[in-house]
Design a protein around this motif. Sequence first.
Motif, short mmCIF file in Angstrom:
data_model
loop_
_atom_site.label_atom_id
_atom_site.label_comp_id
_atom_site.label_asym_id
_atom_site.label_seq_id
_atom_site.Cartn_x
_atom_site.Cartn_y
_atom_site.Cartn_z
N ARG A 38 4.62 42.60 -2.65
CA ARG A 38 5.08 43.36 -1.29
C ARG A 38 3.90 44.06 -1.07
O ARG A 38 3.00 44.69 -1.64
CB ARG A 38 6.08 44.12 -1.46
N THR A 39 3.44 44.27 0.51
CA THR A 39 2.31 45.15 0.79
C THR A 39 2.65 46.75 0.77
O THR A 39 1.87 47.47 0.58
CB THR A 39 1.93 44.86 2.32
N ASP A 40 4.13 47.09 0.79
CA ASP A 40 4.48 48.37 0.96
C ASP A 40 4.61 49.01 -0.37
O ASP A 40 4.34 50.47 -0.48
CB ASP A 40 5.92 48.58 1.73
N ASN A 41 4.50 48.07 -1.50
CA ASN A 41 4.59 49.11 -2.85
C ASN A 41 3.62 48.04 -3.87
O ASN A 41 3.81 48.68 -5.20
CB ASN A 41 6.17 49.07 -3.47
N GLY A 42 3.31 46.98 -3.59
CA GLY A 42 2.53 46.26 -4.66
C GLY A 42 3.10 45.43 -5.48
O GLY A 42 2.55 44.86 -6.57
N MET A 43 4.35 45.69 -5.37
CA MET A 43 5.36 45.02 -6.55
C MET A 43 5.76 43.60 -5.95
O MET A 43 5.92 43.33 -4.91
CB MET A 43 6.76 45.70 -6.77
N TRP A 44 6.09 42.64 -6.88
CA TRP A 44 6.69 41.27 -6.95
C TRP A 44 7.97 41.45 -6.41
O TRP A 44 8.92 42.40 -7.03
CB TRP A 44 6.46 40.62 -8.08
N ALA A 45 8.59 40.77 -5.49
CA ALA A 45 10.00 40.84 -5.08
C ALA A 45 10.43 39.57 -4.53
O ALA A 45 9.76 38.67 -4.37
CB ALA A 45 9.90 41.88 -3.72
N LEU A 46 11.73 39.63 -4.33
CA LEU A 46 12.45 38.31 -3.50
C LEU A 46 12.21 38.50 -2.21
O LEU A 46 12.01 39.45 -1.80
CB LEU A 46 13.92 38.27 -3.93
N PRO A 47 12.21 37.33 -1.17
CA PRO A 47 12.19 37.48 0.13
C PRO A 47 13.44 38.01 0.30
O PRO A 47 14.42 38.10 0.02
CB PRO A 47 12.20 36.19 0.46
N GLY A 48 13.31 38.88 1.46
CA GLY A 48 14.36 39.33 2.19
C GLY A 48 14.31 40.63 3.09
O GLY A 48 13.22 41.16 3.24
N GLY A 49 15.46 41.24 3.59
CA GLY A 49 15.15 42.19 4.65
C GLY A 49 16.51 42.66 5.11
O GLY A 49 17.65 42.15 4.95
N ARG A 50 16.38 43.39 6.37
CA ARG A 50 17.67 44.10 6.88
C ARG A 50 18.16 42.91 8.14
O ARG A 50 17.59 42.24 8.55
CB ARG A 50 17.19 45.26 7.79
#
Length: 155
Positions: A38-50
Motif C-alpha cells: 500500500r502507498t498509504d502505509n507501506g505495508m503489504w495488504a489484500l486488495p479491498g476497499g469501501r
Amino acid sequence: MARRDYEDDPDAPEANSLVPAASVVVVDGESRILLQRRTDNGMWALPGGRMEIGESIGECAVRETWEETGLTVEITGIVGTYTNPRHVFAYDDGEVRQEFSVCLLARPTGGEIRVSDESHEVAWFAPVDVDRLPMVAGIRKRVDDWRAGLGPVVR
C-alpha cells in the motif's frame, strides 16, 4: 492519504465513521496469494476497499481488486467478517473509521498485474512466504484465517 491502524490500543482516537468494506484473498492455480504494498502505509495488504452505494459486497470486492491490481476475479467463498469496534483506521483528513469488513475468497479470471495509485507493488506469494512480509495485524488475521481453512470466521 496517510493511514494509521490501531487495534486494542488505549491511545487510539475515537471512531467517527463506519463504512462497509470488502477485502479479497485471491488465490491462483498454484495456491499463491495476491498481495499489494500500500502507498498509504507501506505495508503489504489484500486488495479491498469501501463499498459504494448501488453495489453488493461481492461487486465491491471484484471492483476493488480490479482497480488495485489489474486482475479480474470470480468470488468463490468467504473468509470471514471483521467488525472489531476496537480496531480503527485514522486518516490524515480526520476520519477515524471503525473496522467493518467482509473478506471474500476469489480466483483470478483475467487481466494483468499492475500497480495503482494505492499500491507500490503487486505480487503473488506462496503462503509460507507471507509471514516475513510487513502487514498490519488486521490483514494478517485475514490471511491466517484463510491459511487455517477454518471456514467463515466472525471477528
